[in-house]
Design a protein around this motif. Structure first.
Motif, PDB file in Angstrom:
ATOM      1  N   ARG A 118       0.875  -1.071   0.069  1.00 30.49           N
ATOM      2  CA  ARG A 118      -0.053   0.094  -0.027  1.00 30.49           C
ATOM      3  C   ARG A 118       1.012   1.161   0.084  1.00 30.49           C
ATOM      4  O   ARG A 118       1.922   1.339   0.689  1.00 30.49           O
ATOM      5  N   SER A 119       0.333   2.344  -0.750  1.00 27.52           N
ATOM      6  CA  SER A 119       1.053   3.682  -0.890  1.00 27.52           C
ATOM      7  C   SER A 119       0.272   4.550  -1.056  1.00 27.52           C
ATOM      8  O   SER A 119      -1.259   4.334  -0.934  1.00 27.52           O
ATOM      9  N   THR A 120       0.519   5.761  -1.235  1.00 27.46           N
ATOM     10  CA  THR A 120      -0.395   6.835  -1.573  1.00 27.46           C
ATOM     11  C   THR A 120      -0.284   7.448  -2.861  1.00 27.46           C
ATOM     12  O   THR A 120       1.087   7.654  -2.992  1.00 27.46           O
ATOM     13  N   ASP A 121      -1.235   8.053  -3.724  1.00 31.02           N
ATOM     14  CA  ASP A 121      -0.884   8.642  -5.047  1.00 31.02           C
ATOM     15  C   ASP A 121      -0.594  10.055  -4.874  1.00 31.02           C
ATOM     16  O   ASP A 121      -0.770  10.781  -3.577  1.00 31.02           O
ATOM     17  N   ALA A 122      -0.653  11.001  -6.012  1.00 32.29           N
ATOM     18  CA  ALA A 122      -0.430  12.288  -5.820  1.00 32.29           C
ATOM     19  C   ALA A 122      -1.505  12.953  -4.996  1.00 32.29           C
ATOM     20  O   ALA A 122      -1.323  14.283  -4.715  1.00 32.29           O
ATOM     21  N   GLN A 123      -2.652  12.660  -5.108  1.00 28.87           N
ATOM     22  CA  GLN A 123      -3.771  13.113  -4.343  1.00 28.87           C
ATOM     23  C   GLN A 123      -4.087  12.780  -3.164  1.00 28.87           C
ATOM     24  O   GLN A 123      -5.099  12.894  -2.248  1.00 28.87           O
ATOM     25  N   GLY A 124      -3.093  11.760  -2.532  1.00 31.93           N
ATOM     26  CA  GLY A 124      -3.215  11.125  -1.118  1.00 31.93           C
ATOM     27  C   GLY A 124      -3.975  10.066  -1.170  1.00 31.93           C
ATOM     28  O   GLY A 124      -4.420   9.873   0.123  1.00 31.93           O
ATOM     29  N   GLN A 125      -4.531   9.551  -2.240  1.00 34.04           N
ATOM     30  CA  GLN A 125      -5.320   8.352  -2.075  1.00 34.04           C
ATOM     31  C   GLN A 125      -4.599   7.076  -2.185  1.00 34.04           C
ATOM     32  O   GLN A 125      -3.583   6.859  -2.542  1.00 34.04           O
ATOM     33  N   PRO A 126      -5.309   6.091  -1.384  1.00 33.10           N
ATOM     34  CA  PRO A 126      -4.457   4.926  -1.212  1.00 33.10           C
ATOM     35  C   PRO A 126      -4.300   4.046  -2.690  1.00 33.10           C
ATOM     36  O   PRO A 126      -5.177   3.946  -3.198  1.00 33.10           O
ATOM     37  N   VAL A 127      -3.398   3.407  -2.923  1.00 33.39           N
ATOM     38  CA  VAL A 127      -3.022   2.654  -4.136  1.00 33.39           C
ATOM     39  C   VAL A 127      -2.012   1.562  -3.737  1.00 33.39           C
ATOM     40  O   VAL A 127      -1.261   1.565  -2.818  1.00 33.39           O
ATOM     41  N   ALA A 128      -2.194   0.678  -4.954  1.00 36.43           N
ATOM     42  CA  ALA A 128      -1.253  -0.661  -4.739  1.00 36.43           C
ATOM     43  C   ALA A 128      -0.060  -0.150  -5.642  1.00 36.43           C
ATOM     44  O   ALA A 128       0.079   0.216  -6.783  1.00 36.43           O
ATOM     45  N   VAL A 129       1.294  -0.635  -4.896  1.00 32.73           N
ATOM     46  CA  VAL A 129       2.466  -0.219  -5.864  1.00 32.73           C
ATOM     47  C   VAL A 129       3.130  -1.498  -5.494  1.00 32.73           C
ATOM     48  O   VAL A 129       3.405  -2.340  -4.594  1.00 32.73           O
ATOM     49  N   THR A 130       3.950  -1.990  -6.807  1.00 32.94           N
ATOM     50  CA  THR A 130       4.872  -3.128  -6.912  1.00 32.94           C
ATOM     51  C   THR A 130       6.314  -2.779  -6.397  1.00 32.94           C
ATOM     52  O   THR A 130       6.726  -1.752  -6.981  1.00 32.94           O
ATOM     53  N   GLY A 131       6.958  -3.793  -6.501  1.00 33.28           N
ATOM     54  CA  GLY A 131       8.419  -3.554  -6.447  1.00 33.28           C
ATOM     55  C   GLY A 131       9.093  -4.929  -6.174  1.00 33.28           C
ATOM     56  O   GLY A 131       8.798  -5.897  -6.218  1.00 33.28           O
ATOM     57  N   THR A 132      10.430  -4.705  -6.033  1.00 33.64           N
ATOM     58  CA  THR A 132      11.439  -5.882  -5.663  1.00 33.64           C
ATOM     59  C   THR A 132      12.284  -5.739  -4.362  1.00 33.64           C
ATOM     60  O   THR A 132      12.916  -4.605  -4.196  1.00 33.64           O
TER      61      THR A 132
END
Length: 334
Positions: free
Chosen positions: A76-90
Motif C-alpha cells: 500500500r502507498s498513496t498517490d499524488a492526491q493522497g489516495q491509497p494505491v497498490a504499488v509493486t517492487g522488488t
C-alpha cells in the motif's frame, strides 16, 4: 548514459530487421500485478502480496548473477492526491554478510525510468535483464541499473526497488511520473514494506537510505523531504540523488524536435495521471504528431520511445507563438 546511447544507436541502425533477443510472456505477470479491488484495509507500507522473484542480469541467467534472493512485493502507498494505491517492487536480500558496524542498511532505490508500458516495470526487468517484444513495435529495454544494484548488493546492502505509483500495475492508470508526492511516498512505503517482510536480515529500526538517478533521483529527493512527516518512524541516514530533474518546464522546448522528444510523453502522461483535470487541455495543446506520440509512449519502453518519437512540433503554440508547456496549462486553470 553510454549504455543508453549505444542501445539507441543499435536500435536505430538495425531497425525491425533485428530479431528480438527474447520474447517475454507478460501474461504470466498478470495475476500478481492486478491489484485487488477494493484494496484490503491497512496503512501505507503494509504488504498486500509477495512471491519469489527470479533475478538475472540477462535472459538466460548464465552470465553473472546477483548475490541475493529476490522477493516481488505489492504494498500500500498513496498517490499524488493522497489516495491509497497498490504499488509493486522488488526486495533483494543479500547472500553476503554486512561488513560494517551495526545492523545491515536498507537502500530504498528508485530507477531512472524504463518506460511507461507496464512491461517496463523494474520489478519485471530484474526477471529478464533484457525485455523484447513485438506487441508495441520493436520494443526493447535493458535493465540499465542492474550493475549498480548488483554492486551494492555484493557490498552487503539490502535493497528494495520500487516500481513507483502506476508503473507495472495492471489496470487503466498510467505512472505518475515525476510527481513529488507520489514518488516520495512510493519510495518511503517500499522501505516500510521491506521492513515487514518475514525472514530477512533487516532490523526494523535499522538505517535506511534513499537512492536514485534521473527520475529515480527525483523520487529519492522527494522521499528525503517527506520522510520527517510521512515516514517519521524510519531511521533515515542519507540520500544519494544524481542528475535529478527538478524543474522540467524550462527544458521542454529543447527536448522537442530531437531524440528526447519521446520523453515529453512521459512528462505529459505523468501530469495527466497525477492531475486528471489536465488531460483534455494537454491533448488540445498537442499537434497531430504530438497526439500520436502521447498515445504511443503510454505503451512503450524507453528505447522505442526515443527511437520513434524524434520528430519536431510535438507541442503546439499559442496564438502569440509561445509554446504551451505543462506549467502554463496548469497555471491557466487546467
Amino acid at each position: 548514459m553510454l549504455a543508453l546511447t549505444v542501445a539507441v544507436i543499435v536500435l536505430a541502425v538495425c531497425g525491425s530487421a533485428m530479431p528480438p533477443v527474447v520474447r517475454a510472456d507478460e501474461t504470466a505477470y498478470l495475476p500478481f500485478y492486478t491489484p485487488p479491488s477494493p484494496l484490503p484495509p491497512g496503512r501505507p507500507g503494509d504488504l498486500i502480496r509477495t512471491e519469489p522473484s527470479r533475478l538475472v542480469l540477462e535472459p538466460s541467467g548464465q552470465l553473472g548473477a546477483f548475490v541475493g534472493t529476490g522477493t516481488r512485493i505489492m504494498y500500500r502507498s498513496t498517490d499524488a492526491q493522497g489516495q491509497p494505491v497498490a504499488v509493486t517492487g522488488t526486495y533483494i536480500e543479500p547472500d553476503v554478510p554486512w561488513p560494517g558496524r551495526g545492523p545491515r542498511p536498507l537502500l530504498a532505490y528508485a530507477v531512472m525510468g524504463f518506460g511507461m508500458g507496464e512491461q517496463c516495470a523494474p520489478s519485471r526487468m530484474f526477471n529478464q535483464g533484457i525485455h523484447a517484444s513485438l506487441q508495441t513495435g520493436f520494443d526493447v529495454m535493458f535493465n540499465l541499473e542492474e550493475g549498480w544494484v548488483a554492486t551494492l548488493l555484493a557490498r552487503g546492502f539490502a535493497i528494495v526497488i520500487t516500481d513507483g505509483v502506476g508503473m507495472g500495475i495492471h489496470d487503466s492508470r498510467s505512472p505518475q511520473f515525476l510527481n513529488r508526492n507520489a514518488g516520495g511516498a512510493a519510495l518511503i512505503d517500499a522501505a516500510r514494506a521491506a521492513m515487514k517482510l518475514p525472514g530477512t536480515s533487516l532490523d526494523p529500526h535499522g538505517p535506511v537510505a534513499f537512492w536514485g538517478w534521473l527520475a529515480g533521483a527525483h523520487a529519492a529527493l522527494s522521499a528525503a523531504e517527506l520522510a520527517t512527516s510521512y515516514g517519521s518512524e524510519l531511521h533515515v541516514v542519507g540520500t544519494y540523488a544524481a542528475a535529478a530533474p527538478t524543474d522540467i518546464a524550462p527544458v521542454l522546448p529543447a527536448m522537442d524536435g530531437n531524440f528526447l522528444a519521446g520523453l515529453l510523453g512521459y512528462v505529459l502522461r505523468g501530469i495527466i495521471a497525477s492531475y486528471p483535470a489536465t488531460e483534455q487541455p494537454i491533448w488540445d495543446a498537442l499537434t497531430p504528431r504530438g497526439a500520436e506520440m502521447l498515445a504511443n509512449t503510454g505503451r512503450q519502453c524507453l528505447l522505442l520511445a526515443v527511437a520513434e518519437d524524434d520528430d519536431v512540433g510535438v507541442i503546439g503554440v499559442d496564438d502569440d507563438g509561445v509554446m504551451r508547456t505543462p506549467r502554463s496549462l496548469v497555471a491557466s486553470g487546467a
